[in-house]
Each structure stands twice: as C-alpha cells, then as structure tokens.
Design an enzyme around this catalytic site. Structure first.
Site, mmCIF file in Angstrom:
data_model
loop_
_atom_site.group_PDB
_atom_site.id
_atom_site.type_symbol
_atom_site.label_atom_id
_atom_site.label_comp_id
_atom_site.label_asym_id
_atom_site.label_seq_id
_atom_site.Cartn_x
_atom_site.Cartn_y
_atom_site.Cartn_z
ATOM 1 N N LYS A 2 -0.077 -0.816 15.243
ATOM 2 C CA LYS A 2 1.320 -0.889 15.684
ATOM 3 C C LYS A 2 1.670 -2.091 16.567
ATOM 4 O O LYS A 2 2.852 -2.335 16.831
ATOM 5 C CB LYS A 2 1.680 0.401 16.442
ATOM 6 C CG LYS A 2 1.682 1.637 15.549
ATOM 7 C CD LYS A 2 2.654 1.469 14.408
ATOM 8 C CE LYS A 2 2.715 2.665 13.499
ATOM 9 N NZ LYS A 2 3.371 2.348 12.221
ATOM 10 N N TYR A 12 3.431 6.131 10.259
ATOM 11 C CA TYR A 12 2.610 5.021 9.761
ATOM 12 C C TYR A 12 3.478 3.928 9.126
ATOM 13 O O TYR A 12 3.234 2.739 9.330
ATOM 14 C CB TYR A 12 1.576 5.547 8.759
ATOM 15 C CG TYR A 12 0.473 4.557 8.461
ATOM 16 C CD1 TYR A 12 -0.438 4.192 9.457
ATOM 17 C CD2 TYR A 12 0.346 3.968 7.215
ATOM 18 C CE1 TYR A 12 -1.443 3.274 9.198
ATOM 19 C CE2 TYR A 12 -0.656 3.052 6.942
ATOM 20 C CZ TYR A 12 -1.550 2.717 7.937
ATOM 21 O OH TYR A 12 -2.549 1.799 7.697
ATOM 22 N N HIS A 15 0.840 -1.198 0.000
ATOM 23 C CA HIS A 15 0.000 0.000 0.000
ATOM 24 C C HIS A 15 0.871 1.242 0.000
ATOM 25 O O HIS A 15 1.690 1.425 0.895
ATOM 26 C CB HIS A 15 -0.907 0.026 1.232
ATOM 27 C CG HIS A 15 -2.072 -0.899 1.114
ATOM 28 N ND1 HIS A 15 -3.242 -0.708 1.794
ATOM 29 C CD2 HIS A 15 -2.248 -2.008 0.357
ATOM 30 C CE1 HIS A 15 -4.090 -1.677 1.473
ATOM 31 N NE2 HIS A 15 -3.505 -2.483 0.617
ATOM 32 N N TYR A 34 -9.408 4.884 7.325
ATOM 33 C CA TYR A 34 -9.758 5.225 8.713
ATOM 34 C C TYR A 34 -10.779 6.363 8.644
ATOM 35 O O TYR A 34 -10.455 7.443 8.140
ATOM 36 C CB TYR A 34 -8.534 5.729 9.466
ATOM 37 C CG TYR A 34 -7.445 4.693 9.694
ATOM 38 C CD1 TYR A 34 -7.367 3.994 10.892
ATOM 39 C CD2 TYR A 34 -6.471 4.438 8.725
ATOM 40 C CE1 TYR A 34 -6.352 3.063 11.126
ATOM 41 C CE2 TYR A 34 -5.457 3.501 8.945
ATOM 42 C CZ TYR A 34 -5.406 2.822 10.147
ATOM 43 O OH TYR A 34 -4.409 1.907 10.367
ATOM 44 N N PRO A 67 -5.391 -0.232 18.668
ATOM 45 C CA PRO A 67 -5.086 -0.697 17.312
ATOM 46 C C PRO A 67 -5.071 0.375 16.222
ATOM 47 O O PRO A 67 -4.695 0.091 15.090
ATOM 48 C CB PRO A 67 -6.199 -1.718 17.032
ATOM 49 C CG PRO A 67 -7.317 -1.320 17.933
ATOM 50 C CD PRO A 67 -6.697 -0.712 19.143
#
Ligand code: APR
Ligand code: PHB
Length: 390
Positions: free
Chosen positions: A297, A385, A72, A201, A293
């Site tokens: 991580k 990220y 991604h 998200y 979550p």
C-alpha cells in the site's frame, strides 16, 4: 527563485504532484536530495491499485504502464501446503491490480517532467523550510555549490519519512503514531521467470514468504527475517533454500532460482503523522505515513494523497477557494487510517511473531481459514487489496 508550489522530494509522490500541477497550468519546482540515477535505482514494491493506474493515466504517464504492466485478477494465499486463489476481480465486480515496479513508474515520471521542461533540481543539499505558517513561506538550500532561496505560495512535503518537511510542523500541531515489528523482509530480485502469474503471500510456521514479479524474466521474492539480520549474511543459496522451505511444495518445485541482482532488508513498521497540514505546508506520501509492505500500500497511499492534494491546489488556483486545502489533512487521513488498518491486518495474519503465544497462533490460523472459506471475508480482502475508493 519563485514558484507557486515548491515540492520537497522527487520520489513518486513529489514527481506525480508536479506533473499533475503542470497539466493544470500551475508552476512548481521539485528539489531532491539525491541524484536522478540514485532515485531511479531504488527497488521498491510494484502492485498498483486501480485508482493508482487511473491517476497515472490522468497524469499522462500511463502509456508504458498500460503496455508493460501485468494485470492481475487474483491473488494467491499460500497456506497448509497449498495456494488458495482469491478471485479479486470476481469479488469486487471487475476491479484488478497491476504489477508494475515503482522504479519504472518513477522513471516514467522523470521522463515526463523532463519532456515538458519541468524544474526538477537534484542533488540539492541542506534543505530548510521557513515561515510555512505565513503567507510567504520559503525554502533555502545549496544547489550546485551555491546558496539558493525559493519563495512559494505553498510547500508540498513529499520528502519521505526522514525529510525535513514533517519536522517543520510544531509538535503541538501533530500527533505521531508509531508501531514496529520484531522482523523485516529480506527481498531478492533475480533474472528468473516468476514462479506463477499471481502474487502469492504465504504463511508458514517458519515465517512469511512472498512471490512477486516485475516481468516474464524478472522475479521478486521476500522472506520474513528477524530484526537485526543483515542482507550480507544471507547468501543466495541460503535465501533460496529458506524460501523453498516456506512455500507450498508444488510452488517450491516450480521455482526457478538464479543469482540475485539485488538483495536488501526492509524493516516492518507503521507510522502516521496525524495532521498533514500546517499553514501553507502539506505533507504527502511517506513524509506523512509508513505502512508495512504486506498488501503493497505504500506507493498507492502516496498516489491517493497526491490525488487529494492536487485537486485542492487546482481548485484553489481555479476558484480562489481554500476549502479543499483546509480539508486535505482530514480527507487524506480518513483513507490513510483505513489502509493502515488493512496493512496491519495482513501483517498480523501472515507473519510469525517471535513473541506470539500458542493461543495467538491458533487464532491467526483461524483468521486465514476464515478468509479462505468465507465469501464475505474474501470480498472484504479484495475490496481493500484493489484499493478503497478515493
Ligand atoms: N531534501 C530533498 N529531498 C529529500 C530530502 C531532503 N532533505 N530528504 C529526503 N528527500 C527525498 C528522498 O531522497 C526521496 O527521493 O524525498 C524523496 C521521497 O521519496 P520516497 O521515499 O520514494 O517517498 P514518496 O515519494 O512519498 O513515495 C512513497 O515510496 O518509500 C516508498 O513505500 C513507499 O512506495 C512508497 C513510496
Ligand atoms: C513487490 O512486488 O515488491 C511486492 C508485492 C506485494 C507486496 C509487497 C511488495 O505486498
């Protein structure tokens, strides 16, 4: 029985450590409370940082991940009825994340250990640690109906939050930090195509929602639910209905629904044991810390712990120096705290808290708008990220 490194817990942290030690000629035994089937049936998160992927390749368990994992280059933020893409590859100068389920990763590790004759004892009961602050630590347990004693030079506590390892550190030698949120995530796995080839998200007045995936035909979705909710009280249609209400309209329209093949609730909390070492005992993974979550991580932190701990053990067996072992806790905690910070920041920014004031809600929206409008904020987000460097 006797070994160089006794590893308590056969989750990803313990199995990866045992695999890397083996590749470096160091003997280990893993003792795991559950059956192999149980461990390999657990559904967990699935976004791997670049450093995690490198570690897995280094541990010679990267082949299937390289074949089947989804690379991604961006991540979606659902806000104001739209999906805003953050180009994590562009922001970081080339770094990406890989979507590959923790369940698959754990299977690859069990297969690799089996292939090289690794000693992994499953369904081990009543594990107790002794003399970890001496030169001769040992562990007792019951295995296949018989009492077993395993002597070791080092004990790696990779037995998750509830395992016995952390409890073997006297309270005077560790500070524990806890935070819990008044909500959890209800997760559903379904044999449906993912709504988008991007993890999304979403922040919505009704609560947080997340779209993720495992493959072209397997999707993973989550919605924020109040603490105390039980998975059984959510029918599939209630779940899909609530998810659709929270997602941007275009995403809701494209969503393919189907029967859930797994449905569970995970509470959201954070925990850090600020000291991962006592004598010959070293904690790694969930035994030492839990992150909410948001940002995925948990597994990645377990892998970075194993990176530091395996390097320290390999260095000890090569050179006799205990320097890296003595620094393990400080080195690992430095990265852990920074990653906890990121997970908390994402959680606070994207969830609706039942006790947040109108002022706090406005600040939360401003935080998201700032993230989506500032190149500097996007770079900061992307850098975290894809994973901070080891
Ligand atoms: N004796 C032996 N094994 C034990 C005991 C015990 N008394 N108690 C727990 N265990 C085992 C558990 O059954 C589990 O398989 O320790 C293992 C710990 O594995 P995980 O919980 O998967 O933790 P870890 O390996 O640190 O991996 C971290 O897992 O929970 C997620 O969010 C987390 O993704 C992250 C990753
Ligand atoms: C998942 O795919 O299960 C997942 C993805 C992103 C997260 C957490 C979980 O932040």
């Amino acid at each position: 029985m006797k070994t160089q490194v006794l590893i308590v817990g056969g989750g990803p942290a313990g199995m990866l450590l045992s695999q890397i030690l083996d590749l470096n000629g160091i003997d280990s035994i893993v003792i795991e409370r559950r059956s192999r089937e149980y461990v390999l049936g657990r559904i967990r998160a699935g976004v791997l940082e670049e450093g995690t992927v490198k570690m897995l390749r280094r541990a010679e368990v990267g082949d299937r991940l390289d074949r089947e994992g989804y690379v991604h280059e961006s991540v979606g933020i659902g806000f104001d009825n739209e999906v805003h893409s953050i180009d994590i590859m562009g922001c970081t100068g080339g770094s990406v994340v890989t979507v590959y389920g923790q369940t698959e990763l754990t299977k690859d590790l069990y297969d690799a250990r089996e292939k090289s004759g690794g000693k992994v004892l499953t369904e081990v009961e009543d594990v107790q640690l002794f003399d970890v602050d001496s030169e001769s630590p040992y562990v007792t347990c019951n295995y296949q109906g018989e009492a077993l004693r395993i002597d070791a030079s080092f004990v790696a506590g990779c037995d998750g939050f509830h395992g016995p390892s952390r409890k073997a550190i006297p309270p005077s030698h560790v500070n524990e930090y806890h935070l819990s949120y008044p909500y959890g995530w209800l997760g559903v796995l379904s044999e449906t195509p993912p709504v988008k080839h991007e993890v999304i998200y979403t922040s919505n007045d009704l609560g947080f929602a997340l779209c993720s995936m495992r493959s072209d035909s397997l999707s993973r979705y989550y919605i924020q639910v109040p603490s105390g909710n039980q998975a059984e009280q959510w029918s599939d249609s209630a779940f899909w209905g609530e998810l659709k209400r929270r997602l941007p309209e275009a995403v809701s329209r494209a969503l393919v629904t189907g029967p859930s093949i797994e449905k569970s609730i995970a509470p959201l909390r954070a925990f850090v044991a600020d000291n991962l070492n006592y004598g010959k005992l070293f904690l790694a993974g969930d035994a030492g810390h839990i992150v909410p979550p948001t940002g995925a991580k948990g597994l990645n932190l377990a892998v970075s712990d194993v990176y530091y701990l395996s390097n320290a053990l390999v260095d000890y067996y090569k050179t006799g120096s205990e320097d890296l072992l003595s620094n393990y806790s400080t080195t690992a905690l430095n990265r852990i705290w920074k990653t906890v910070r990121f997970s908390l920041m994402c959680t606070r920014m994207l969830h609706i808290s039942p006790d947040s004031t109108p002022f706090e809600k406005k600040i939360q929206q401003a935080e998201i708008r700032y993230l989506l409008s500032s190149a500097a904020a996007k770079t900061t987000f992307a850098e975290n990220y894809v994973g901070l460097p080891y």
